[in-house]
Design a protein around this motif. Structure first.
Motif: not given
Length: 288
Positions: A15-27, A39-40, A48-51, A185-187
């Motif tokens: 989930g963390g890898a997926t969230a970071r990939a999406l955020l990097r792409a601006g989603h 901490a995570a 930039g994620a909304r918790l 995460g990227a896939f």
């Protein structure tokens, strides 16, 4: 770019890898977690994620966390609650997502070859969740990763590397199928942002295939010491971790079949990591 994507298990590996990939792409991402004060979770918020608090056993929390989202990354785990808990959690999350009326696509992460008769209890539980997903009338994709490379940074592997040993319950020349969490995460992000391309598909994913001896050599080079491969009798695994013995027995006799070459050819945008590339980027300060 305005579609809000919910990511379950956002403070975990996938989930963390997926969230970071999406955020990097601006989603925009809503990060679902039972520990929003961790901490995570804080790191995801800084990115930039909304918790959102979400507990699979609390339907009201799921309804609130998923409200207004257009897509969902779903993940389940049998640890520590067991396989029946994993199935119940998966069904609860997927049912809540289907009931929102706004979620148009669900990407579920499973396990490579879990759609086969592996005899591995926590693969079979994921297969049950996959089957439930297909009944809900919502567009879906199942991605099914191989074994995480990240396992090598966690006990007991670093202790073994310190002593110059990489030990596993499989023959030294047996191929072992691996993937980096970043590639998962990227896939996953790709399937969530291009759902029409991946709808209705189940895709086993991996980024490298290495023998036990090759893994020992690669990890040794990365941590700067000679590391030898040691084959551990499966009986030791059965004694120390009986719940994992069926998985290691399957790996040692059948193995995970994933078309790594095909994935690299068809999806070069993922930037697949070989084991050597991944290992070179890790912190190998081994325990004393």
């Amino acid at each position: 770019m305005s579609r809000l994507i919910a990511v379950a298990g956002a403070t975990g590996t996938q989930g963390g890898a997926t969230a970071r990939a999406l955020l990097r792409a601006g989603h925009p991402v809503r990060a679902l977690t039972r520990s929003p004060d961790s901490a995570a979770a804080g790191e995801l918020a800084r990115l930039g994620a909304r918790l959102a608090y979400a507990d699979f056993t609390d339907r009201a929390s799921l309804d609130a966390a998923l409200a207004g989202c257009a897509a969902l990354f779903a993940v389940t785990t049998p640890f520590p609650g067991g396989v029946e808990r994993e199935v119940a959690d998966g069904v609860a999350l997927l049912d809540a997502a289907a009931a929102t009326g706004t979620i148009e696509h669900i990407t579920l992460t499973s396990a490579a070859n879990a759609d086969r008769d592996t005899g591995i209890p926590h693969f079979d539980s994921k297969r049950r969740v996959e089957r439930h997903l297909a009944t809900l009338g919502v567009s879906w994709t199942v991605i099914a990763p191989a074994v995480f490379m990240e396992q090598y940074t966690r006990p007991p592997t670093p202790q073994g590397l310190r002593d110059g040993i990489f030990a596993r319950a499989m023959a030294p020349g047996r191929p072992f199928t691996l993937i980096a969490a970043e590639d998962i995460g990227a896939f996953a992000a790709r399937t969530l942002t291009s759902p029409a391309e991946f709808a209705g598909r189940r895709i086993d994913i991996a980024s490298d295939v290495r023998t036990g001896e090759e893994i020992a050599s690669i990890l040794g080079a990365a941590c700067g010491r000679e590391v030898a491969y040691e084959e551990v009798p499966i009986e030791q695994v059965t004694e120390r971790a009986p719940e994992l013995a069926p998985m290691f027995r399957y790996f040692a006799t059948v193995g995970l079949e994933v078309d790594v070459a095909g994935l690299r050819r068809d999806h070069p945008e993922i930037g697949w990591h070989g084991l050597a590339d991944w290992a070179a980027r890790q912190d190998w300060r081994l325990p004393a």
